[in-house]
Write a protein that holds these residues in place. Structure first.
Motif, PDB file in Angstrom:
ATOM      1  N   ALA A  17      30.740  78.495-105.731  1.00 37.86           N
ATOM      2  CA  ALA A  17      30.134  77.281-106.540  1.00 37.86           C
ATOM      3  C   ALA A  17      30.712  77.120-107.626  1.00 37.86           C
ATOM      4  CB  ALA A  17      28.886  77.570-106.139  1.00 37.86           C
ATOM      5  N   GLU A  18      31.428  77.951-108.049  1.00 35.84           N
ATOM      6  CA  GLU A  18      31.602  78.322-109.665  1.00 35.84           C
ATOM      7  C   GLU A  18      30.682  77.717-110.700  1.00 35.84           C
ATOM      8  OE1 GLU A  18      35.667  76.384-110.029  1.00 35.84           O
ATOM      9  OE2 GLU A  18      36.096  77.963-109.122  1.00 35.84           O
ATOM     10  N   ARG A  19      29.085  78.215-110.378  1.00 34.87           N
ATOM     11  CA  ARG A  19      28.376  77.197-111.189  1.00 34.87           C
ATOM     12  C   ARG A  19      27.032  79.137-110.933  1.00 34.87           C
ATOM     13  NH1 ARG A  19      25.510  71.930-109.944  1.00 34.87           N
ATOM     14  NH2 ARG A  19      24.764  72.209-111.701  1.00 34.87           N
ATOM     15  N   TYR A  20      26.172  78.963-111.997  1.00 30.54           N
ATOM     16  CA  TYR A  20      25.291  79.937-111.844  1.00 30.54           C
ATOM     17  C   TYR A  20      23.941  79.661-111.154  1.00 30.54           C
ATOM     18  CZ  TYR A  20      27.454  82.081-116.291  1.00 30.54           C
ATOM     19  OH  TYR A  20      28.562  82.614-116.826  1.00 30.54           O
ATOM     20  N   ARG A  21      23.324  80.353-110.337  1.00 30.58           N
ATOM     21  CA  ARG A  21      22.533  80.234-109.079  1.00 30.58           C
ATOM     22  C   ARG A  21      21.354  80.861-110.110  1.00 30.58           C
ATOM     23  NH1 ARG A  21      20.063  77.555-105.100  1.00 30.58           N
ATOM     24  NH2 ARG A  21      19.680  78.642-103.048  1.00 30.58           N
ATOM     25  N   SER A  56      10.942  78.638-106.855  1.00 32.01           N
ATOM     26  CA  SER A  56      11.950  77.834-107.360  1.00 32.01           C
ATOM     27  C   SER A  56      13.613  78.371-106.670  1.00 32.01           C
ATOM     28  CB  SER A  56      11.819  77.098-108.266  1.00 32.01           C
ATOM     29  OG  SER A  56      10.007  77.463-107.657  1.00 32.01           O
ATOM     30  N   HIS A  57      14.192  77.478-106.974  1.00 30.38           N
ATOM     31  CA  HIS A  57      15.832  77.969-107.570  1.00 30.38           C
ATOM     32  C   HIS A  57      16.427  76.684-107.439  1.00 30.38           C
ATOM     33  CE1 HIS A  57      16.665  75.956-102.844  1.00 30.38           C
ATOM     34  NE2 HIS A  57      15.144  76.939-102.821  1.00 30.38           N
ATOM     35  N   GLY A  58      17.542  76.764-107.824  1.00 29.93           N
ATOM     36  CA  GLY A  58      18.605  75.446-108.040  1.00 29.93           C
ATOM     37  C   GLY A  58      19.335  76.314-108.842  1.00 29.93           C
ATOM     38  N   TRP A  59      20.921  74.850-109.556  1.00 36.61           N
ATOM     39  CA  TRP A  59      22.541  75.677-109.649  1.00 36.61           C
ATOM     40  C   TRP A  59      21.841  75.014-111.139  1.00 36.61           C
ATOM     41  CZ3 TRP A  59      25.567  78.121-106.918  1.00 36.61           C
ATOM     42  CH2 TRP A  59      24.825  78.423-105.167  1.00 36.61           C
ATOM     43  N   ALA A  60      22.857  75.828-112.308  1.00 39.38           N
ATOM     44  CA  ALA A  60      23.563  75.182-113.879  1.00 39.38           C
ATOM     45  C   ALA A  60      24.854  75.060-113.796  1.00 39.38           C
ATOM     46  CB  ALA A  60      22.340  76.341-114.456  1.00 39.38           C
ATOM     47  N   ASP A  61      25.498  74.791-115.358  1.00 42.47           N
ATOM     48  CA  ASP A  61      26.859  74.995-115.567  1.00 42.47           C
ATOM     49  C   ASP A  61      26.789  75.280-116.635  1.00 42.47           C
ATOM     50  OD1 ASP A  61      27.556  72.994-114.002  1.00 42.47           O
ATOM     51  OD2 ASP A  61      26.503  71.245-115.869  1.00 42.47           O
ATOM     52  N   SER A  62      25.595  76.712-117.047  1.00 44.03           N
ATOM     53  CA  SER A  62      25.844  77.480-117.811  1.00 44.03           C
ATOM     54  C   SER A  62      25.113  79.027-117.663  1.00 44.03           C
ATOM     55  CB  SER A  62      26.175  77.145-119.362  1.00 44.03           C
ATOM     56  OG  SER A  62      24.793  76.586-119.877  1.00 44.03           O
ATOM     57  N   GLU A  63      24.866  79.901-118.424  1.00 42.87           N
ATOM     58  CA  GLU A  63      24.116  80.691-118.225  1.00 42.87           C
ATOM     59  C   GLU A  63      22.818  80.603-118.447  1.00 42.87           C
ATOM     60  OE1 GLU A  63      23.170  86.055-118.033  1.00 42.87           O
ATOM     61  OE2 GLU A  63      24.911  84.809-119.067  1.00 42.87           O
ATOM     62  N   ALA A  64      22.572  80.077-120.016  1.00 42.39           N
ATOM     63  CA  ALA A  64      21.915  79.660-120.902  1.00 42.39           C
ATOM     64  C   ALA A  64      21.207  78.461-120.234  1.00 42.39           C
ATOM     65  CB  ALA A  64      22.106  79.668-122.110  1.00 42.39           C
ATOM     66  N   ALA A  95      20.600  77.781-117.122  1.00 41.58           N
ATOM     67  CA  ALA A  95      20.119  78.288-116.167  1.00 41.58           C
ATOM     68  C   ALA A  95      18.632  79.483-116.241  1.00 41.58           C
ATOM     69  CB  ALA A  95      20.938  79.446-114.896  1.00 41.58           C
ATOM     70  N   TRP A  96      18.171  79.597-117.552  1.00 46.86           N
ATOM     71  CA  TRP A  96      16.788  80.425-118.303  1.00 46.86           C
ATOM     72  C   TRP A  96      17.009  79.801-118.510  1.00 46.86           C
ATOM     73  CZ3 TRP A  96      16.110  84.603-116.645  1.00 46.86           C
ATOM     74  CH2 TRP A  96      16.838  85.638-115.663  1.00 46.86           C
ATOM     75  N   GLU A  97      16.945  78.053-118.591  1.00 43.23           N
ATOM     76  CA  GLU A  97      15.869  76.983-119.116  1.00 43.23           C
ATOM     77  C   GLU A  97      15.181  76.105-118.058  1.00 43.23           C
ATOM     78  OE1 GLU A  97      14.603  75.956-122.523  1.00 43.23           O
ATOM     79  OE2 GLU A  97      15.710  77.656-123.203  1.00 43.23           O
ATOM     80  N   TRP A  98      15.795  76.751-116.757  1.00 41.27           N
ATOM     81  CA  TRP A  98      15.629  75.498-115.665  1.00 41.27           C
ATOM     82  C   TRP A  98      14.696  76.881-114.959  1.00 41.27           C
ATOM     83  CZ3 TRP A  98      15.159  71.232-114.174  1.00 41.27           C
ATOM     84  CH2 TRP A  98      16.365  70.536-114.199  1.00 41.27           C
ATOM     85  N   VAL A  99      14.459  78.310-115.141  1.00 43.63           N
ATOM     86  CA  VAL A  99      13.421  79.300-115.591  1.00 43.63           C
ATOM     87  C   VAL A  99      12.394  79.105-116.142  1.00 43.63           C
ATOM     88  CG1 VAL A  99      13.677  81.950-114.794  1.00 43.63           C
ATOM     89  CG2 VAL A  99      15.499  81.454-114.246  1.00 43.63           C
ATOM     90  N   LYS A 100      12.562  79.021-117.187  1.00 42.80           N
ATOM     91  CA  LYS A 100      11.580  78.897-118.035  1.00 42.80           C
ATOM     92  C   LYS A 100      10.262  77.478-117.506  1.00 42.80           C
ATOM     93  CE  LYS A 100      10.140  78.041-122.817  1.00 42.80           C
ATOM     94  NZ  LYS A 100      10.761  78.138-124.216  1.00 42.80           N
ATOM     95  N   GLU A 101      11.453  76.523-117.390  1.00 42.81           N
ATOM     96  CA  GLU A 101      10.186  74.910-117.111  1.00 42.81           C
ATOM     97  C   GLU A 101      10.185  75.638-115.440  1.00 42.81           C
ATOM     98  OE1 GLU A 101      10.173  71.564-114.732  1.00 42.81           O
ATOM     99  OE2 GLU A 101      11.388  72.838-114.249  1.00 42.81           O
ATOM    100  N   ALA A 102      10.295  76.089-114.567  1.00 49.27           N
ATOM    101  CA  ALA A 102       9.264  76.836-113.264  1.00 49.27           C
ATOM    102  C   ALA A 102       8.204  78.035-113.300  1.00 49.27           C
ATOM    103  CB  ALA A 102      10.983  77.235-112.737  1.00 49.27           C
ATOM    104  N   VAL A 103       9.007  78.446-114.326  1.00 55.77           N
ATOM    105  CA  VAL A 103       7.118  79.568-115.042  1.00 55.77           C
ATOM    106  C   VAL A 103       6.344  79.276-115.432  1.00 55.77           C
ATOM    107  CG1 VAL A 103       6.743  81.311-115.692  1.00 55.77           C
ATOM    108  CG2 VAL A 103       8.903  81.439-114.409  1.00 55.77           C
ATOM    109  N   ASN A 104       7.180  77.639-116.149  1.00 57.68           N
ATOM    110  CA  ASN A 104       5.946  76.909-116.820  1.00 57.68           C
ATOM    111  C   ASN A 104       5.416  75.606-116.513  1.00 57.68           C
ATOM    112  OD1 ASN A 104       5.298  79.132-118.982  1.00 57.68           O
ATOM    113  ND2 ASN A 104       7.816  78.525-119.271  1.00 57.68           N
ATOM    114  N   ARG A 105       4.903  75.341-115.862  1.00 57.11           N
ATOM    115  CA  ARG A 105       5.311  73.734-115.061  1.00 57.11           C
ATOM    116  C   ARG A 105       4.255  73.785-114.503  1.00 57.11           C
ATOM    117  NH1 ARG A 105       9.271  73.669-109.690  1.00 57.11           N
ATOM    118  NH2 ARG A 105      10.832  73.522-111.880  1.00 57.11           N
ATOM    119  N   PRO A 106       3.317  72.895-114.220  1.00 54.58           N
ATOM    120  CA  PRO A 106       2.030  73.138-114.029  1.00 54.58           C
ATOM    121  C   PRO A 106       2.003  73.076-112.277  1.00 54.58           C
ATOM    122  CG  PRO A 106       2.109  70.624-114.678  1.00 54.58           C
ATOM    123  CD  PRO A 106       3.463  71.626-115.056  1.00 54.58           C
ATOM    124  N   TYR A 107       0.784  73.483-111.691  1.00 56.47           N
ATOM    125  CA  TYR A 107       1.027  74.047-110.662  1.00 56.47           C
ATOM    126  C   TYR A 107       0.668  71.970-110.081  1.00 56.47           C
ATOM    127  CZ  TYR A 107      -1.147  78.332-111.418  1.00 56.47           C
ATOM    128  OH  TYR A 107      -1.295  79.048-111.799  1.00 56.47           O
TER     129      TYR A 107
END
Length: 97
Positions: free
Chosen positions: A43-47, A58-66, A68-80
């Motif tokens: 895919a030439e992207r970060y998974r 939760s999973h997804g795609w991002a254009d940069s590693e940074a 992608a980690w922001e998406w992980v941070k959002e997923a971990v801290n999102r309300p139920y």
């Protein structure tokens, strides 16, 4: 400043400090091996993938590693999701008079 400590798979523990609680949660899931960011040649992207405490993924795609980690941070801290708080009913009364 938030200090954190967690048990890691295979025995032992990890600890550290973070700027805030959200950053500490991100570091904990990284140390426990429940969050990952990997480059996909196809895919030439970060998974990014994270497994939450209740077993949901939760999973997804991002254009940069940074990013992608922001998406992980959002997923971990999102309300139920799916849990709605409803306040008590019937507390409204007419004013006297």
């Amino acid at each position: 400043m938030a200090f954190w400590m967690t048990v890691v798979p295979g025995g032992g523990f990890a600890m550290g400090e973070a700027a805030d609680e959200a950053e500490a949660r991100l570091m904990i899931v990284r140390q426990q091996g429940r969050a990952s960011v990997r480059w996909s040649e196809r895919a030439e992207r970060y998974r990014w993938t994270v497994v939450l405490e209740d077993g949901k993924t939760s999973h997804g795609w991002a254009d940069s590693e940074a990013e992608a980690w922001e998406w992980v941070k959002e997923a971990v801290n999102r309300p139920y999701r799916g849990m709605h708080y409803r306040g008590p009913r019937g507390l409204w009364t007419r004013p006297p008079g």
